[in-house]
Design a protein around this motif. Structure first.
Motif, PDB file in Angstrom:
ATOM      1  N   SER A   1      33.783  21.069  49.252  1.00 57.77           N
ATOM      2  CA  SER A   1      35.164  20.480  48.393  1.00 57.77           C
ATOM      3  C   SER A   1      35.162  21.515  46.965  1.00 57.77           C
ATOM      4  CB  SER A   1      34.443  19.166  47.689  1.00 57.77           C
ATOM      5  OG  SER A   1      35.337  18.838  46.716  1.00 57.77           O
ATOM      6  N   GLY A   2      34.166  22.106  46.594  1.00 59.07           N
ATOM      7  CA  GLY A   2      34.506  23.118  45.428  1.00 59.07           C
ATOM      8  C   GLY A   2      35.132  24.033  45.870  1.00 59.07           C
ATOM      9  N   ILE A   3      34.839  24.713  46.945  1.00 61.27           N
ATOM     10  CA  ILE A   3      35.673  26.000  47.506  1.00 61.27           C
ATOM     11  C   ILE A   3      37.096  25.628  47.625  1.00 61.27           C
ATOM     12  CG2 ILE A   3      36.162  27.465  49.614  1.00 61.27           C
ATOM     13  CD1 ILE A   3      33.026  27.454  49.735  1.00 61.27           C
ATOM     14  N   ASN A   4      37.340  24.421  48.249  1.00 57.08           N
ATOM     15  CA  ASN A   4      38.697  24.115  48.378  1.00 57.08           C
ATOM     16  C   ASN A   4      39.478  23.840  47.109  1.00 57.08           C
ATOM     17  OD1 ASN A   4      38.973  24.025  51.454  1.00 57.08           O
ATOM     18  ND2 ASN A   4      37.808  22.243  51.399  1.00 57.08           N
ATOM     19  N   SER A   5      38.858  23.212  46.238  1.00 57.91           N
ATOM     20  CA  SER A   5      39.461  22.916  45.037  1.00 57.91           C
ATOM     21  C   SER A   5      39.579  24.270  44.217  1.00 57.91           C
ATOM     22  CB  SER A   5      38.328  21.992  44.121  1.00 57.91           C
ATOM     23  OG  SER A   5      38.833  21.755  42.594  1.00 57.91           O
TER      24      SER A   5
ATOM     25  N   ARG B   1      43.356  25.246  43.329  1.00 59.45           N
ATOM     26  CA  ARG B   1      43.569  25.373  41.696  1.00 59.45           C
ATOM     27  C   ARG B   1      44.257  26.761  41.378  1.00 59.45           C
ATOM     28  NH1 ARG B   1      42.168  22.453  37.446  1.00 59.45           N
ATOM     29  NH2 ARG B   1      40.697  21.076  38.775  1.00 59.45           N
ATOM     30  N   PHE B   2      43.564  27.690  41.947  1.00 58.78           N
ATOM     31  CA  PHE B   2      44.143  29.109  41.254  1.00 58.78           C
ATOM     32  C   PHE B   2      45.127  29.510  42.243  1.00 58.78           C
ATOM     33  CE2 PHE B   2      39.799  29.081  39.641  1.00 58.78           C
ATOM     34  CZ  PHE B   2      39.822  29.765  38.321  1.00 58.78           C
TER      35      PHE B   2
ATOM     36  N   TYR C   1      42.056  35.476  42.968  1.00 57.13           N
ATOM     37  CA  TYR C   1      41.233  36.730  42.662  1.00 57.13           C
ATOM     38  C   TYR C   1      40.481  36.552  41.393  1.00 57.13           C
ATOM     39  CZ  TYR C   1      45.363  38.226  40.196  1.00 57.13           C
ATOM     40  OH  TYR C   1      46.063  38.052  39.064  1.00 57.13           O
ATOM     41  N   ILE C   2      41.065  35.843  40.587  1.00 57.98           N
ATOM     42  CA  ILE C   2      40.219  35.512  39.133  1.00 57.98           C
ATOM     43  C   ILE C   2      38.860  35.146  39.348  1.00 57.98           C
ATOM     44  CG2 ILE C   2      40.280  34.214  37.099  1.00 57.98           C
ATOM     45  CD1 ILE C   2      43.414  34.317  37.276  1.00 57.98           C
ATOM     46  N   ILE C   3      38.622  34.472  40.589  1.00 54.95           N
ATOM     47  CA  ILE C   3      37.182  33.874  40.733  1.00 54.95           C
ATOM     48  C   ILE C   3      36.282  34.983  40.737  1.00 54.95           C
ATOM     49  CG2 ILE C   3      35.956  32.684  42.356  1.00 54.95           C
ATOM     50  CD1 ILE C   3      38.118  31.036  43.376  1.00 54.95           C
TER      51      ILE C   3
ATOM     52  N   MET D   1      39.633  33.048  50.737  1.00 48.57           N
ATOM     53  CA  MET D   1      40.647  33.582  49.660  1.00 48.57           C
ATOM     54  C   MET D   1      41.453  34.725  50.373  1.00 48.57           C
ATOM     55  SD  MET D   1      38.957  33.607  46.005  1.00 48.57           S
ATOM     56  CE  MET D   1      37.554  34.601  46.305  1.00 48.57           C
ATOM     57  N   GLY D   2      41.237  35.056  51.606  1.00 48.85           N
ATOM     58  CA  GLY D   2      41.805  36.243  52.464  1.00 48.85           C
ATOM     59  C   GLY D   2      41.369  37.432  52.297  1.00 48.85           C
ATOM     60  N   PHE D   3      40.163  37.625  51.894  1.00 53.53           N
ATOM     61  CA  PHE D   3      39.203  38.782  51.646  1.00 53.53           C
ATOM     62  C   PHE D   3      38.471  38.955  52.918  1.00 53.53           C
ATOM     63  CE2 PHE D   3      39.921  37.588  47.128  1.00 53.53           C
ATOM     64  CZ  PHE D   3      41.222  38.525  46.971  1.00 53.53           C
ATOM     65  N   ASP D   4      37.228  39.833  52.722  1.00 55.04           N
ATOM     66  CA  ASP D   4      36.368  39.705  53.783  1.00 55.04           C
ATOM     67  C   ASP D   4      34.993  39.418  53.469  1.00 55.04           C
ATOM     68  OD1 ASP D   4      35.451  41.731  52.443  1.00 55.04           O
ATOM     69  OD2 ASP D   4      35.585  43.321  53.984  1.00 55.04           O
ATOM     70  N   SER D   5      34.089  39.436  54.456  1.00 55.38           N
ATOM     71  CA  SER D   5      32.724  38.753  54.081  1.00 55.38           C
ATOM     72  C   SER D   5      31.891  39.639  52.961  1.00 55.38           C
ATOM     73  CB  SER D   5      31.802  38.856  55.231  1.00 55.38           C
ATOM     74  OG  SER D   5      32.349  37.733  56.378  1.00 55.38           O
TER      75      SER D   5
END
Length: 270
Positions: A111-115, A119-120, A125-127, A162-166
């Motif tokens: 839930s936190g990841i989706n939120s 939200r951003f 990427y600010i995360i 977020m569209g990046f990699d592992s």
């Protein structure tokens, strides 16, 4: 057309434990031709650790001793002895991983990841710098390192979502904690012992150390962001491109199933 195989490609498929075995064998063989040596040791009391003592070496006390070649019996028990010596760290990692896994099973992390991502939005990427400074602060103050390993379970899915990699998720955890601890300002395990050896108060020179910590963490965040944007623009530049193709599909399915509360089905994703 099959991709051309390079001479050393097989090394990338080696199991980590097989690499450890090879290293142990090489070190055991080295004991037969490298002369033995030792240092004198002494204890120092560290106020930052609550008056606890640490054993240190005298760098000017090196002297040669009789060699102790390691035979088959020593080689066979190396894993067991290493496990016993590092049992406190091993159990700490397992306990932290178990606790975090239990939290993940509740759906709170999902839930936190989706939120966060929702939200951003396009500025997710600010995360990355937020997490970099958070983990860096933990390393600079409490001196954590092994305790941060379980957070990879959270940061890797977040980075892929977020569209990046592992690798971005892994870098956020390990780079931040390592750099934060290296440029620490009140870490009891390096600053505390170092100040005790130099007969200096714990807080002496804290201002320039804080400034250095900010500089190093900013550089770390910038490096990770540079890599993250590069692989997002061209995923094939990722060091784990092929594995992430499957992983991204499984993670998205995993998040969707967890969101519905079916843990049994979610476990089949991996």
């Amino acid at each position: 057309m099959k991709p051309e195989k390079k001479k050393w490609d097989f090394l990338s498929n080696l199991h980590p434990l097989s690499i450890v075995v090879v290293i142990i064998i090489l070190l055991a063989l080295a004991t037969y031709f490298i002369p033995g040596g030792s240092y004198e040791r002494y204890e120092v009391e560290v106020d930052a650790l609550g008056g606890d003592t640490r054993e240190l070496i005298d760098p000017d006390s090196f002297h040669y001793v009789d060699s102790n070649p390691q035979g088959f019996d020593d080689l066979w028990t190396a894993f067991m002895e290493g496990a016993i010596d590092a049992s406190d760290i091993s159990f700490l990692i397992m306990i932290c991983s178990g606790a975090l896994t239990a939290i993940i099973a509740t759906g709170a992390v999902t839930s936190g990841i989706n939120s966060l991502v929702n939200r951003f939005g396009s500025k997710s990427y600010i995360i990355i710098p937020i997490c970099v400074y958070a983990f860096g602060l933990a390393g600079a103050t409490a001196g954590i390192y092994e305790e941060s390993i379980p957070f990879v379970l959270v940061l890797v899915p977040l980075a892929v979502t977020m569209g990046f990699d592992s690798m971005v998720g892994l870098m956020i955890v390990h780079f931040s904690v390592s750099v934060g601890a290296s440029a620490a300002f009140i870490n009891p395990y390096n600053i505390g012992i170092g100040q005790a050896l130099a007969d200096l108060p714990m807080m002496s020179g804290i201002a320039p150390r804080i400034i250095l910590w900010f500089v190093m963490m900013t550089a770390t965040a910038a490096y990770i962001l540079h890599y993250a944007f590069k692989v997002k623009k061209n995923p094939q530049l990722s060091v784990c491109y092929e594995s992430d193709l499957k992983k991204e599909k499984n993670i998205r399915r995993w998040l969707k199933i967890i969101w519905k509360g079916s843990m049994a089905e979610a476990s089949s994703c991996f």
